[in-house]
Design a protein around this motif. Structure first.
Motif, short mmCIF file in Angstrom:
data_model
loop_
_atom_site.label_atom_id
_atom_site.label_comp_id
_atom_site.label_asym_id
_atom_site.label_seq_id
_atom_site.Cartn_x
_atom_site.Cartn_y
_atom_site.Cartn_z
N LEU A 10 1.23 -1.30 0.26
CA LEU A 10 0.15 0.25 -0.07
C LEU A 10 0.99 1.72 0.42
O LEU A 10 0.69 2.19 -0.09
CB LEU A 10 -0.54 -0.02 1.35
N ASP A 11 1.87 1.16 0.63
CA ASP A 11 3.10 2.39 1.13
C ASP A 11 3.79 2.59 -0.66
O ASP A 11 3.79 3.60 -1.51
CB ASP A 11 4.65 2.32 1.31
N VAL A 12 3.33 1.16 -1.71
CA VAL A 12 3.70 1.67 -2.92
C VAL A 12 3.06 2.25 -3.75
O VAL A 12 3.06 3.09 -4.38
CB VAL A 12 4.42 0.35 -3.54
N LEU A 13 1.92 1.93 -3.36
CA LEU A 13 0.26 2.65 -4.19
C LEU A 13 0.67 3.98 -4.13
O LEU A 13 0.07 4.44 -4.65
CB LEU A 13 -0.60 2.02 -3.44
N LEU A 14 0.60 4.07 -2.57
CA LEU A 14 0.64 6.26 -2.34
C LEU A 14 1.63 7.04 -3.16
O LEU A 14 0.93 7.91 -2.89
CB LEU A 14 -0.08 5.90 -0.70
N GLU A 15 2.56 5.77 -3.08
CA GLU A 15 4.00 6.77 -3.78
C GLU A 15 3.42 7.01 -5.33
O GLU A 15 4.37 8.16 -5.52
CB GLU A 15 5.05 5.69 -3.53
#
Ligand SMILES: Cc1cc2nc3c(=O)[nH]c(=O)nc-3n(C[C@H](O)[C@H](O)[C@H](O)COP(=O)(O)O)c2cc1C
Length: 205
Positions: A10-15
């Motif tokens: 999810l961190d990757v998606l939010l970046e």
């Protein structure tokens, strides 16, 4: 022992953010197939499989850019020369372009808008997959995307249409973090009684 990564999916998606400043390399072979397969995982009412991806890369780009410029000239005859040249440069210099074809079935009971939304959801999956594999891109469109002669080059005869193009490559610089809206302005919890309101509605740009 290897440390578990503290970066969640999810961190990757939010970046993720869009960028048109793209250079080589581009995804190829199995990597490209996996990225486009993510597009085919989008929700699809009626299982109509409306996704049609056309990849334009390498030496095919200048010729395709010529078709785009001709489409701009037909659709927007008053467009300044500068705009046509900008389109030519973008389509001939961007490392890879993916046309987002929509194979539409107006006679089907699933509304065309839902068929189009399946293509849009697929495009977002592709953008996210590109980002996850270290690539980047941006979704662009314009009136030229309605040009029937251009669409024919992409195998899209009426009633099939185009949702735009993904410009694809490797981000030239670290992806710029765009200012994002406050999630609280876009989410409401219905309390069972009162119609909801959104903070975002008072902040129209
Ligand atoms: C259907 C669609 C068409 C778009 N067309 C254009 C376009 O023609 N030119 C453009 O600069 N951005 C266009 N955008 C917006 C960009 O793809 C992108 O969302 C925007 O630059 C914001 O970046 P972000 O994705 O990081 O929020 C379009 C977006 C969508 C969904």
């Amino acid at each position: 022992m290897a440390q578990a990564s503290s970066v969640s999916p999810l961190d990757v998606l939010l970046e993720r953010s869009s960028t048109g400043d793209l250079v080589a390399p581009v995804p190829q072979g199995e990597v490209l197939a996996r990225i486009l397969s993510a597009g085919l995982r989008a929700p699809d009412h009626g299982h109509l499989c409306p996704w049609r991806y056309v990849v334009i890369a390498g030496d095919a780009r200048p010729a395709f850019a010529g078709h785009v410029v001709a489409a701009v000239a037909r659709q927007e005859p008053d467009a300044p020369e500068k705009k046509r040249e900008k389109r030519r440069r973008r389509f001939s210099e961007t490392p890879m372009v993916i046309a987002l074809g929509m194979h539409l079935r107006p006679e089907h009971k699933v509304p065309v808008m839902e068929q189009e939304m399946a293509v849009a959801a697929g495009a977002m999956n592709v953008l996210n997959a590109l980002h996850m594999e270290g690539f980047g891109g941006v979704w662009i469109s314009g009136r030229f995307c309605e040009d029937r002669s251009l669409l024919s080059q992409l195998g899209l005869e009426a009633p099939h249409r185009l949702a735009g193009f993904l410009l694809v490559g490797t981000p030239e610089k670290p992806e710029r973090a765009h200012v994002r809206p406050d999630v609280g302005d876009h989410v409401a919890f219905w309390d069972g009684q009162t119609p909801v309101t959104f903070g975002a509605d008072g902040r129209q740009r």
